[in-house]
Write an enzyme that holds these catalytic residues in place. Structure first.
Site, mmCIF file in Angstrom:
data_model
loop_
_atom_site.group_PDB
_atom_site.id
_atom_site.type_symbol
_atom_site.label_atom_id
_atom_site.label_comp_id
_atom_site.label_asym_id
_atom_site.label_seq_id
_atom_site.Cartn_x
_atom_site.Cartn_y
_atom_site.Cartn_z
ATOM 1 C CG HIS A 293 -49.345 -58.729 -16.479
ATOM 2 N ND1 HIS A 293 -48.859 -59.837 -15.802
ATOM 3 C CD2 HIS A 293 -49.811 -58.684 -15.539
ATOM 4 C CE1 HIS A 293 -49.589 -60.540 -14.936
ATOM 5 N NE2 HIS A 293 -49.911 -59.799 -14.854
ATOM 6 C CE LYS B 167 -51.527 -57.051 -9.663
ATOM 7 N NZ LYS B 167 -51.444 -58.327 -9.174
ATOM 8 C CG HIS C 156 -52.889 -56.588 -13.679
ATOM 9 N ND1 HIS C 156 -52.186 -58.372 -13.846
ATOM 10 C CD2 HIS C 156 -54.142 -56.967 -14.509
ATOM 11 C CE1 HIS C 156 -53.818 -58.914 -15.188
ATOM 12 N NE2 HIS C 156 -54.854 -58.217 -15.273
ATOM 13 C CG ASP D 133 -48.371 -63.959 -12.186
ATOM 14 O OD1 ASP D 133 -49.056 -63.987 -11.362
ATOM 15 O OD2 ASP D 133 -49.402 -63.588 -14.044
ATOM 16 C CG HIS E 252 -49.555 -64.798 -7.073
ATOM 17 N ND1 HIS E 252 -50.421 -63.550 -6.543
ATOM 18 C CD2 HIS E 252 -49.782 -64.334 -8.770
ATOM 19 C CE1 HIS E 252 -50.193 -62.736 -7.579
ATOM 20 N NE2 HIS E 252 -49.953 -62.853 -8.591
ATOM 21 C CG HIS F 89 -45.995 -60.900 -10.511
ATOM 22 N ND1 HIS F 89 -46.818 -59.409 -11.184
ATOM 23 C CD2 HIS F 89 -46.818 -61.337 -10.443
ATOM 24 C CE1 HIS F 89 -48.329 -59.814 -11.245
ATOM 25 N NE2 HIS F 89 -48.228 -60.971 -11.153
#
Length: 407
Positions: free
Chosen positions: A246, A185, A226, A316, A63, A61
């Protein structure tokens, strides 16, 4: 041929091997086992001797946002060229920290992926989602702007897209597939970094979620959801989402359903630990919501482990210039939550590819025929946990059989 001799060989799945060897021939691993049984190196071959070797790690996960503030809203005001330049540096930082593959769930990764493949950007293999799907007013919205302005701002940033109703979500999925997204996603619940939505609230109806999953499946893609609150978790699982990101309020009922559906959990404890240590740098609403979810996430991780949910490590990270390369600290967070050292390492290596479903490569294990993505440390991490989260303790990185970091 590249011959790697290690005092300790950690295969990613299975028991470690003392005095082990890994042989890389081109982009594939051709031998893993005791050093005594490895093919002999020739005069043109390279031999590396290291304390410990294991598969290149996965961040399931990630970004690439190119922002320097711990405020996701700031990405709407960053020049895309500036953001891309920062992300190139961040990609190199990941590689230096031993991350050789990343599942990028919103940001610039879908563009950077081709640059990494062609060799113009130094970074991990990127399996990107493109723009995350959000409802209007949801986790991916820019709440403080007029709606038409918000839509344009988030589209420019590339982090998310707003879609309401079945026709709109189908178009959003297809738009990402058009850019060769390897995973889709969705924001199935509210979030921490967004301004007004509640992490406990479900976002997207079950009809919309099912349409998203079905459309992705037609292209052999899975959906990453998510989710913080249980309502979003259950809706995502019943719709067929493959991973829960999460999973903060996961309980035994939800964990049982995950096992039944074969779904995976990516807890992302790293980002919570990192953000809550930066109270003065965060918007007040982020810190308040972050405290709430951090207080219960350990219980969710414990329940998932006890129920046998497959877990993959993901961090994340989204703040450029910091933390990229420290991703292996998620292994320590899993250990703190009750995982054994080998279980936590497996979550960060062998389990990573499974988060992509049918798009999963042969990666994350030291095994003949698998991608020759390998990392070495200056100490045995099974005996010295201080290596986690420290890029300078990663002495060597091989990617597709090529040495991309060495002393």
């Amino acid at each position: 041929m590249e011959l790697i001799l290690a005092e300790t060989l950690i295969p990613g799945r299975g028991e470690p091997i003392s005095n082990g060897a890994v042989v890389l021939d081109g982009a594939r691993i051709t031998y893993v086992g005791p050093a005594a049984g490895a093919p002999s190196a020739g005069s043109d071959d390279t031999v590396s001797e290291v304390p410990a070797v294991m598969p290149g790690m996965w961040d399931a996960h990630g970004h690439f946002a190119g922002i320097t503030l711990a405020d996701i809203g700031s990405e709407r005001f960053v020049d895309p060229v500036v953001a891309a330049a920062r992300s190139v540096a961040d990609a190199g930082g990941l590689l230096d920290g031993g991350i050789t593959s990343v599942r990028e769930l919103g940001g610039l990764g879908i563009s950077l992926a081709s640059n990494v493949t062609e060799g113009t950007v130094r970074g991990p293999r990127i399996y990107a989602a493109g723009a995350s799907l959000s409802t209007t007013g949801g986790h991916g919205d820019a709440h403080s702007f007029p709606l038409d302005v918000a839509q344009r701002l988030i589209e420019i940033a590339g982090f998310s897209t707003l879609a309401d109703g079945v026709p709109a979500v189908l178009k959003a999925v297809r738009s990402n597939l058009r850019r060769n997204a390897k995973v889709i996603k969705v924001h199935a619940s509210g979030g921490v970094m967004s301004e007004v939505d509640d992490p406990m609230h479900q976002q997207f109806s079950r009809k919309e979620l099912k349409a998203i999953v079905k459309e992705a499946a037609r292209a052999e893609r899975v959906v990453a959801a998510h989710c913080h609150g249980k309502a979003g978790i259950m809706a995502a699982l019943k719709a067929g989402c493959h991973t829960i990101e999460h999973g903060t309020y996961l309980d035994e009922e939800a964990a049982d359903l995950m096992v039944e559906k074969g779904a995976m959990l990516v807890p992302t404890r790293f980002v919570l630990e990192a953000l809550l240590g930066q109270k003065d740098a965060l918007p007040a609403y982020v810190y308040e919501k972050g405290q709430l979810v951090a207080a219960v996430q350990d219980d969710a991780m414990r329940i998932a482990k006890e129920k046998g949910v497959r877990i993959a490590a993901g961090c994340d990270i989204f703040v450029s210039g910091t933390m990229y390369g420290e991703n292996s600290m998620e292994i320590q967070h899993l250990i703190n939550a009750g995982f054994s050292d080998l279980e936590a390492i497996e979550a960060a290596t062998a389990n990573g590819p499974y988060t992509l479903g049918p798009q999963a490569p042969l990666s994350g294990q030291l095994k003949a025929g698998y991608d020759a993505d390998v990392v070495a440390f200056d100490a045995n991490p099974l005996e010295d946990r201080s290596v986690w989260g420290k890029p300078d303790r990663v002495t060597h990185v091989w990617q597709a059989g090529r040495s991309v970091k060495n002393p």
